[in-house]
Design a protein around this motif. Structure first.
Motif, PDB file in Angstrom:
ATOM      1  N   ASN A   1       4.521 -19.337   8.243  1.00  0.00           N
ATOM      2  CA  ASN A   1       3.359 -18.645   8.444  1.00  0.00           C
ATOM      3  C   ASN A   1       2.759 -19.137   9.903  1.00  0.00           C
ATOM      4  OD1 ASN A   1       3.319 -17.318   6.313  1.00  0.00           O
ATOM      5  ND2 ASN A   1       2.052 -18.634   4.899  1.00  0.00           N
ATOM      6  N   ASP A   2       2.977 -20.376  10.319  1.00  0.00           N
ATOM      7  CA  ASP A   2       2.601 -20.920  11.697  1.00  0.00           C
ATOM      8  C   ASP A   2       3.269 -19.870  12.875  1.00  0.00           C
ATOM      9  OD1 ASP A   2       0.792 -22.916  11.029  1.00  0.00           O
ATOM     10  OD2 ASP A   2       1.586 -24.342  12.020  1.00  0.00           O
ATOM     11  N   LYS A   3       4.247 -19.670  12.370  1.00  0.00           N
ATOM     12  CA  LYS A   3       5.045 -19.092  13.454  1.00  0.00           C
ATOM     13  C   LYS A   3       4.878 -17.588  13.541  1.00  0.00           C
ATOM     14  CE  LYS A   3       9.328 -21.781  13.268  1.00  0.00           C
ATOM     15  NZ  LYS A   3      10.921 -21.535  13.047  1.00  0.00           N
ATOM     16  N   TRP A   4       4.411 -17.168  12.402  1.00  0.00           N
ATOM     17  CA  TRP A   4       4.051 -15.624  12.260  1.00  0.00           C
ATOM     18  C   TRP A   4       2.688 -15.479  13.005  1.00  0.00           C
ATOM     19  CZ3 TRP A   4       0.157 -13.285   9.773  1.00  0.00           C
ATOM     20  CH2 TRP A   4      -0.002 -11.898   9.535  1.00  0.00           C
ATOM     21  N   ILE A   5       1.767 -16.496  12.727  1.00  0.00           N
ATOM     22  CA  ILE A   5       0.339 -16.104  13.356  1.00  0.00           C
ATOM     23  C   ILE A   5       0.531 -16.532  14.944  1.00  0.00           C
ATOM     24  CG2 ILE A   5      -2.048 -17.174  13.369  1.00  0.00           C
ATOM     25  CD1 ILE A   5      -1.834 -17.522  10.486  1.00  0.00           C
ATOM     26  N   TYR A   6       1.300 -17.635  15.279  1.00  0.00           N
ATOM     27  CA  TYR A   6       1.501 -17.758  16.766  1.00  0.00           C
ATOM     28  C   TYR A   6       2.084 -16.611  17.422  1.00  0.00           C
ATOM     29  CZ  TYR A   6       3.335 -19.768  20.974  1.00  0.00           C
ATOM     30  OH  TYR A   6       3.818 -20.182  22.263  1.00  0.00           O
ATOM     31  N   GLU A   7       2.893 -15.765  16.911  1.00  0.00           N
ATOM     32  CA  GLU A   7       3.398 -14.610  17.520  1.00  0.00           C
ATOM     33  C   GLU A   7       2.205 -13.374  17.758  1.00  0.00           C
ATOM     34  OE1 GLU A   7       6.199 -14.310  19.027  1.00  0.00           O
ATOM     35  OE2 GLU A   7       6.669 -16.204  18.661  1.00  0.00           O
ATOM     36  N   MET A   8       1.415 -13.499  16.468  1.00  0.00           N
ATOM     37  CA  MET A   8       0.462 -12.714  16.599  1.00  0.00           C
ATOM     38  C   MET A   8      -0.534 -13.005  17.655  1.00  0.00           C
ATOM     39  SD  MET A   8      -1.222  -9.939  14.986  1.00  0.00           S
ATOM     40  CE  MET A   8      -0.491  -9.917  13.235  1.00  0.00           C
ATOM     41  N   CYS A   9      -0.995 -14.164  17.849  1.00  0.00           N
ATOM     42  CA  CYS A   9      -1.777 -14.485  18.902  1.00  0.00           C
ATOM     43  C   CYS A   9      -1.259 -14.092  20.130  1.00  0.00           C
ATOM     44  CB  CYS A   9      -1.965 -16.029  18.809  1.00  0.00           C
ATOM     45  SG  CYS A   9      -3.098 -16.885  17.860  1.00  0.00           S
ATOM     46  N   LYS A  10       0.252 -14.163  20.501  1.00  0.00           N
ATOM     47  CA  LYS A  10       0.613 -13.596  21.740  1.00  0.00           C
ATOM     48  C   LYS A  10       0.506 -12.527  21.833  1.00  0.00           C
ATOM     49  CE  LYS A  10       4.779 -15.842  21.730  1.00  0.00           C
ATOM     50  NZ  LYS A  10       6.060 -16.327  22.171  1.00  0.00           N
ATOM     51  N   ASN A  11       0.812 -11.397  20.657  1.00  0.00           N
ATOM     52  CA  ASN A  11       0.968 -10.010  20.721  1.00  0.00           C
ATOM     53  C   ASN A  11      -0.842  -9.604  21.117  1.00  0.00           C
ATOM     54  OD1 ASN A  11       3.449  -9.195  20.081  1.00  0.00           O
ATOM     55  ND2 ASN A  11       3.085  -9.740  18.168  1.00  0.00           N
ATOM     56  N   VAL A  12      -1.759 -10.306  20.587  1.00  0.00           N
ATOM     57  CA  VAL A  12      -3.062 -10.096  20.923  1.00  0.00           C
ATOM     58  C   VAL A  12      -3.487 -10.403  22.225  1.00  0.00           C
ATOM     59  CG1 VAL A  12      -5.672 -10.986  20.214  1.00  0.00           C
ATOM     60  CG2 VAL A  12      -4.076 -10.546  18.501  1.00  0.00           C
ATOM     61  N   ALA A  13      -2.739 -11.339  22.697  1.00  0.00           N
ATOM     62  CA  ALA A  13      -2.956 -11.859  24.300  1.00  0.00           C
ATOM     63  C   ALA A  13      -2.715 -10.571  25.185  1.00  0.00           C
ATOM     64  CB  ALA A  13      -2.260 -13.083  24.647  1.00  0.00           C
ATOM     65  N   SER A  14      -1.570 -10.043  24.725  1.00  0.00           N
ATOM     66  CA  SER A  14      -0.799  -9.102  25.731  1.00  0.00           C
ATOM     67  C   SER A  14      -1.823  -7.985  25.983  1.00  0.00           C
ATOM     68  CB  SER A  14       0.399  -8.516  25.037  1.00  0.00           C
ATOM     69  OG  SER A  14       0.171  -7.629  23.720  1.00  0.00           O
ATOM     70  N   ASN A  15      -3.024  -7.666  25.289  1.00  0.00           N
ATOM     71  CA  ASN A  15      -3.970  -6.635  25.419  1.00  0.00           C
ATOM     72  C   ASN A  15      -4.836  -7.259  26.678  1.00  0.00           C
ATOM     73  OD1 ASN A  15      -3.560  -4.782  23.318  1.00  0.00           O
ATOM     74  ND2 ASN A  15      -4.183  -6.372  22.011  1.00  0.00           N
ATOM     75  N   SER A  16      -4.894  -8.457  27.220  1.00  0.00           N
ATOM     76  CA  SER A  16      -5.811  -8.944  28.135  1.00  0.00           C
ATOM     77  C   SER A  16      -5.210  -8.236  29.705  1.00  0.00           C
ATOM     78  CB  SER A  16      -5.648 -10.494  28.103  1.00  0.00           C
ATOM     79  OG  SER A  16      -6.395 -10.791  29.308  1.00  0.00           O
TER      80      SER A  16
END
Length: 203
Positions: A5-20
């Motif tokens: 789950n840590d890996k999954w949420i970390y990847e989610m954070c990176k995906n969210v960051a791509s909107n910046s």
């Protein structure tokens, strides 16, 4: 939270960051309660405000300061750079020139604007320890724990603020070199280690 789950949420954070649209760095943050994502945020200017590539054209104060440094604000090469960098500031400096809200703050604000309580939540991000103002807001918002990629501090007071608060903090399990070790104290991930370390299977 398991390593998977840590890996999954970390990847989610990176995906969210791509909107910046930040020209300096892109950061994403995800707010979680009971394993469910309730809010997210990335760094950037307020809603409706122009991004920094447009600021070179429309901000007379920035233009004047660049000209004082013998730099042409109309040169397209600058429009791909953070204005702070164009003015000669290093990372973490010249923040009075930055109009961006940080990812952590925006995740909290997005929750608040939708009437979602942040008390007792966990805040995941794809960056190091937040700056002092963001830490203060995270703590006061009732966040229970922050999950980080490293224990590097953004400013002088962030280390003090984190150490003297009751806010829990740790590294992502898959990013800590001790994530597969049962041990009594790991300075890096704030867990305990002993001399008889056992290798454990991934969760």
């Amino acid at each position: 939270m398991t390593m998977k789950n840590d890996k999954w949420i970390y990847e989610m954070c990176k995906n969210v960051a791509s909107n910046s649209k930040c020209l300096s760095r892109k950061v994403g943050s995800v707010l979680v309660r009971d394993g469910v994502i309730i809010s997210q945020g990335y760094n950037g200017p307020p809603k409706g405000s122009p991004h920094c590539d447009k600021r070179y054209i429309i901000d007379p104060v920035l233009r004047e300061n660049m000209k004082n440094l013998s730099k042409d604000p109309d040169d397209p090469k600058f429009h791909k750079c953070c204005p702070r960098q164009s003015l000669g500031f290093k990372s973490g400096q010249g923040l009075d020139w930055c109009v961006a809200g940080h990812a952590e703050r925006n995740a909290l604000i997005n929750a608040a604007s939708n009437g979602i309580s942040t008390k007792g939540t966990k805040l995941y991000m794809d960056c190091n320890v937040p700056c002092t103002p963001c830490l203060v807001e995270i703590i006061n918002a009732g966040v229970e724990e922050i999950i980080l990629v490293d224990y590097k501090y953004y400013d002088l007071s962030s280390e003090y603020t984190l150490r003297t608060s009751t806010l829990k903090h740790r590294l992502y399990k898959h990013l800590c070199k001790h994530e597969r070790v049962v041990a009594a104290y790991c300075i890096n991930c704030k867990s305990t280690l002993n001399d008889k370390m056992e290798i454990v299977e991934d969760e």
